[in-house]
Design an enzyme around this catalytic site. Structure first.
Site, PDB file in Angstrom:
ATOM      1  N   ASP A  72       0.827  -1.131  -0.009  1.00 33.85           N
ATOM      2  CA  ASP A  72      -0.155  -0.042  -0.010  1.00 33.85           C
ATOM      3  C   ASP A  72       0.707   1.166  -0.052  1.00 33.85           C
ATOM      4  O   ASP A  72       1.180   1.660   0.946  1.00 33.85           O
ATOM      5  CB  ASP A  72      -1.065  -0.121   1.448  1.00 33.85           C
ATOM      6  CG  ASP A  72      -1.810   1.036   1.335  1.00 33.85           C
ATOM      7  OD1 ASP A  72      -1.902   1.854   0.173  1.00 33.85           O
ATOM      8  OD2 ASP A  72      -2.520   1.098   2.509  1.00 33.85           O
ATOM      9  N   ASP A  80      -2.027  -0.999  -3.836  1.00 31.01           N
ATOM     10  CA  ASP A  80      -1.881  -0.074  -5.031  1.00 31.01           C
ATOM     11  C   ASP A  80      -0.860  -0.641  -6.252  1.00 31.01           C
ATOM     12  O   ASP A  80      -0.072  -1.375  -5.822  1.00 31.01           O
ATOM     13  CB  ASP A  80      -2.185   1.010  -4.876  1.00 31.01           C
ATOM     14  CG  ASP A  80      -1.100   1.646  -3.923  1.00 31.01           C
ATOM     15  OD1 ASP A  80       0.203   1.394  -3.887  1.00 31.01           O
ATOM     16  OD2 ASP A  80      -1.509   2.389  -2.970  1.00 31.01           O
ATOM     17  N   ASP A 263     -10.012 -15.675 -16.789  1.00 33.97           N
ATOM     18  CA  ASP A 263     -10.678 -15.942 -15.979  1.00 33.97           C
ATOM     19  C   ASP A 263     -11.803 -16.690 -16.347  1.00 33.97           C
ATOM     20  O   ASP A 263     -12.387 -16.611 -17.275  1.00 33.97           O
ATOM     21  CB  ASP A 263     -11.333 -14.470 -15.183  1.00 33.97           C
ATOM     22  CG  ASP A 263     -12.245 -14.849 -13.968  1.00 33.97           C
ATOM     23  OD1 ASP A 263     -11.725 -14.882 -13.073  1.00 33.97           O
ATOM     24  OD2 ASP A 263     -13.556 -14.377 -14.122  1.00 33.97           O
ATOM     25  N   GLU A 326      -7.622 -20.552 -16.337  1.00 30.75           N
ATOM     26  CA  GLU A 326      -8.358 -20.782 -15.143  1.00 30.75           C
ATOM     27  C   GLU A 326      -9.198 -21.819 -15.578  1.00 30.75           C
ATOM     28  O   GLU A 326     -10.349 -21.879 -15.842  1.00 30.75           O
ATOM     29  CB  GLU A 326      -9.320 -19.830 -14.449  1.00 30.75           C
ATOM     30  CG  GLU A 326      -9.486 -20.067 -13.050  1.00 30.75           C
ATOM     31  CD  GLU A 326     -10.697 -19.465 -12.467  1.00 30.75           C
ATOM     32  OE1 GLU A 326     -10.919 -19.533 -11.414  1.00 30.75           O
ATOM     33  OE2 GLU A 326     -11.433 -18.489 -13.263  1.00 30.75           O
TER      34      GLU A 326
HETATM   35  C1  NOJ Z   1     -12.625 -16.876 -10.872  1.00 28.40           C
HETATM   36  C2  NOJ Z   1     -11.811 -15.862  -9.851  1.00 28.40           C
HETATM   37  O1  NOJ Z   1     -10.853 -16.356  -9.632  1.00 28.40           O
HETATM   38  C3  NOJ Z   1     -12.845 -15.199  -8.804  1.00 28.40           C
HETATM   39  O2  NOJ Z   1     -12.082 -14.584  -7.879  1.00 28.40           O
HETATM   40  C4  NOJ Z   1     -14.091 -14.519  -9.498  1.00 28.40           C
HETATM   41  O3  NOJ Z   1     -14.771 -14.218  -8.250  1.00 28.40           O
HETATM   42  C5  NOJ Z   1     -14.615 -15.477 -10.441  1.00 28.40           C
HETATM   43  N1  NOJ Z   1     -13.687 -16.069 -11.465  1.00 28.40           N
HETATM   44  C6  NOJ Z   1     -15.846 -14.346 -11.175  1.00 28.40           C
HETATM   45  O4  NOJ Z   1     -14.902 -13.628 -12.080  1.00 28.40           O
END
Ligand code: NOJ
Length: 608
Positions: A72, A80, A263, A326
């Site tokens: 921070d 940040d 994601d 992911e």
């Molecule tokens: C996966 C992310 O790692 C998580 O933190 C997020 O809440 C969900 N996707 C939605 O974007």
């Protein structure tokens, strides 16, 4: 968050309705690009097919940073971008090669950045685009790359795309999101037994609780959201969405980023028929019926074309930008499919299976490693133990007594197996989880909705532990989340001075991994495959060979090896490092490991 196959939340599918470029979006992206990045590193180029050297990410260690909690600089209680820049020397010294920064874009912060209201800017609470450019430039000086988080499945409901989309049924952006009429009869009954004319189109549930359909009274339709209602799903069957998102990728690549963590890739597409999901017995933490989300959370084939197209965008840039997926997968075939048949989709689909084992079982680790290591497309294994969605593995694997030893053991597995490891900030210190104790302290909305069974993800997102001072040296202001309880004993300042600390162990591992040819380039060879207690393997290339042995139990264990089967003739192993006080060299055929101990030794031709 409880661990389930969805805990990493994610992966794979396509039918494209290729549309023309949306000129307003393209202009918006162009306008911002014209703010001239300070450090424009990646210049468009023709792919150099002759490049025979490995891409950087094959030998890299990726370090995940949750920017709100890392450092921070302006002391307002929230991390940040400048804070990250100030800590680059620490990261360089640690020995990591790339930073994956979770979303730091403008956002209402309902899902702490995963609800994005502008894909091409930096959230004012985290800094400015100029701060970001400075971070990229300073990181480059230290040979550290920056990976951004690309949230393709959904935007924020405050993104102007969605605001336009919801403004009328005829708006040109209407079809950028998934809008549907209520279900037509026969209709489900409401609590008073009457048919509900506003029944959602089907029974799909959001991962974050309750129906995945949100009624919008203005246009009398539902929109679909796999996560929070404030995160409407983009309609990936609309070619304009793909064009806009590829432009977003170019915007950041032009600013010098080295790739993207993707994601929730599993959830980009839903089956067009919108079939009801099968209901299972029992209820979840949110009080909803358990469900098999087989029609909206699955690896539909459409994702594959989408990933190939995104890879093509990346391939037009120098320095081999990377996609880190992911990619939650129930089965190994699904994970392997994420690379693409020609290894032309996601280069690094994250393998969350280490995060699901949750017990120190030599055979389970051995099986998981073998399954991915031998994948037929030659995809790079990408191991993960912890991230911002799951309880830290210091707690998950720890037994409460030997946690530090066990943290070294898991570190050794992560950093000596063949692959690209992804670390999570603070794991190098043995940072522990700190779940909220009272519902009123919870920040993560799923923890409020699901309390007490689901406590949310605050516990793994606590401030980085820099020293033993107030707030662990993270901020002079009250941090947005309280620091974890072990900050006085597990922090950078203290551990840096202690050669026996977890931090020192990680540093040594990262350095040995870089310098040792076998650990860097060698193939993985499993040893003693019937041993239930000790996970042993070789990394081997030519005459170079490294032996790794991990005692996964609380008892001393004798390890007997016949390395001649692997063409290794040395009788003495030269110890490269160990998590206990080992002699400089040991017999290569027999030695005893103390409880939870790790040994890494050179057994190559030149070892004796
Ligand atoms: C996966 C992310 O790692 C998580 O933190 C997020 O809440 C969900 N996707 C939605 O974007």
């Amino acid at each position: 968050m409880k661990l389930s196959a969805k805990a990493g939340i994610l992966s794979l599918l396509s039918v494209f309705i290729y549309g023309t470029a949306d000129s307003a979006v393209a202009k918006d992206v162009e306008k911002k690009a014209a703010t001239k990045p300070v450090a424009k590193q990646s210049v468009e180029k023709k792919t150099n097919a002759k490049n025979s050297t490995d891409p950087w990410w094959k030998h890299a260690v990726i370090y995940e940073i949750y920017p709100r909690s890392f450092a921070d600089a302006d002391n307002n209680g929230m991390g940040d971008i400048k804070g990250i820049t100030q800590k680059l020397d620490y990261l360089k010294d640690l020995g990591v090669d790339a930073l994956w920064i979770t979303p730091c874009f403008p956002s209402p912060q309902v899902d702490f950045g995963y609800d994005i209201s502008d894909y091409c800017d930096i959230a004012p609470e985290y800094g400015t685009l100029a701060d970001f450019d400075e971070l990229v430039a300073e990181a480059k000086k230290r040979n550290i790359r920056i990976i951004m988080d690309l949230v393709m499945n959904h935007s924020s409901d405050k993104h102007k795309w969605f605001e336009e989309s919801r403004s009328s049924r005829t708006n040109p952006k209407r079809n950028w999101f998934v809008w549907r009429d209520p279900k037509s009869g026969p209709l489900p009954k409401n609590s008073s037994g009457a048919e509900d004319p506003k029944s959602p189109p089907n029974n799909w549930q959001a991962l974050f609780g309750h129906s995945a359909w949100q009624w919008d009274p203005k246009t009398n339709q539902y929109y679909y959201h796999f996560f929070y209602p404030e995160q409407p799903d983009l309609n990936w069957r609309n070619g304009q969405v793909k064009k806009a998102m590829n432009d977003v990728a170019r915007f950041w690549l032009d600013r010098g980023v080295a790739g993207f963590r993707l994601d929730a890739i599993n959830t980009l597409y839903e089956v067009p028929s919108l079939k009801d999901n099968p209901v299972k017995p029992g209820k979840n933490a949110y009080g909803d019926p358990n469900m098999d989300d087989k029609y909206n959370y699955l690896l539909l084939p459409e994702i594959k074309g989408t990933m190939r197209d995104l890879r093509k965008v990346l391939n037009n840039y120098q320095d081999n930008p990377v996609l880190l997926g992911e990619t939650t997968a129930e089965r190994i075939e699904q994970l392997i499919a994420a690379y693409g048949k020609n290894n032309d989709e996601i280069q690094l689909p994250m393998d969350f299976r280490f995060a699901y084992i949750n017990k120190l079982s030599a055979s389970e680790f051995r099986n998981k490693i073998a399954e991915i290591d031998e994948n037929e497309v030659g995809g790079q294994p990408t191991y993960v133990f912890s991230n911002h969605d799951i309880v830290r593995h210091y707690n998950r694997y720890g037994d409460g007594k030997n946690n530090d030893q066990i943290a070294k053991l898991t570190a050794a597995i992560l950093l000596t197996t063949r692959g690209t490891p992804v670390m999570y900030y603070g794991e190098e210190l043995g940072m522990e989880n700190r779940d909220p104790e009272r519902k009123e302290d919870v920040k993560d909305p799923i923890g409020i909705l699901g309390w007490p069974e689901q406590k949310g993800r605050d516990g793994c997102r606590t401030p980085m532990q820099w020293n033993a001072a107030k707030n662990a040296g993270f901020s002079t202001a009250n941090p947005w989340l309280p620091v974890a309880h072990n900050y006085k004993t597990h922090n950078v300042e203290l551990e840096d001075k202690d050669p026996a600390s977890i931090l020192s162990f990680y540093k040594q591992l990262l350095s040995v991994r870089k310098k040792n040819t076998a650990l860097k380039y060698g193939k993985y060879v499993a040893l003693n495959e019937d041993d239930e207690h000790v996970l042993s393997y070789l990394r081997k290339r030519g005459g170079a060979a490294a032996l790794v042995a991990c005692n996964m139990t609380d008892q001393p264990r004798k390890v007997t090896l016949d390395l001649s089967k692997s063409g290794i003739t040395v009788s003495e192993a030269k110890v490269l490092m160990a998590s206990y006080s080992a002699p400089d060299s040991i017999s290569a055929s027999s030695f005893t490991l103390p409880p939870y101990a790790v040994l890494i030794a050179d057994v190559g031709k030149s070892a004796n």
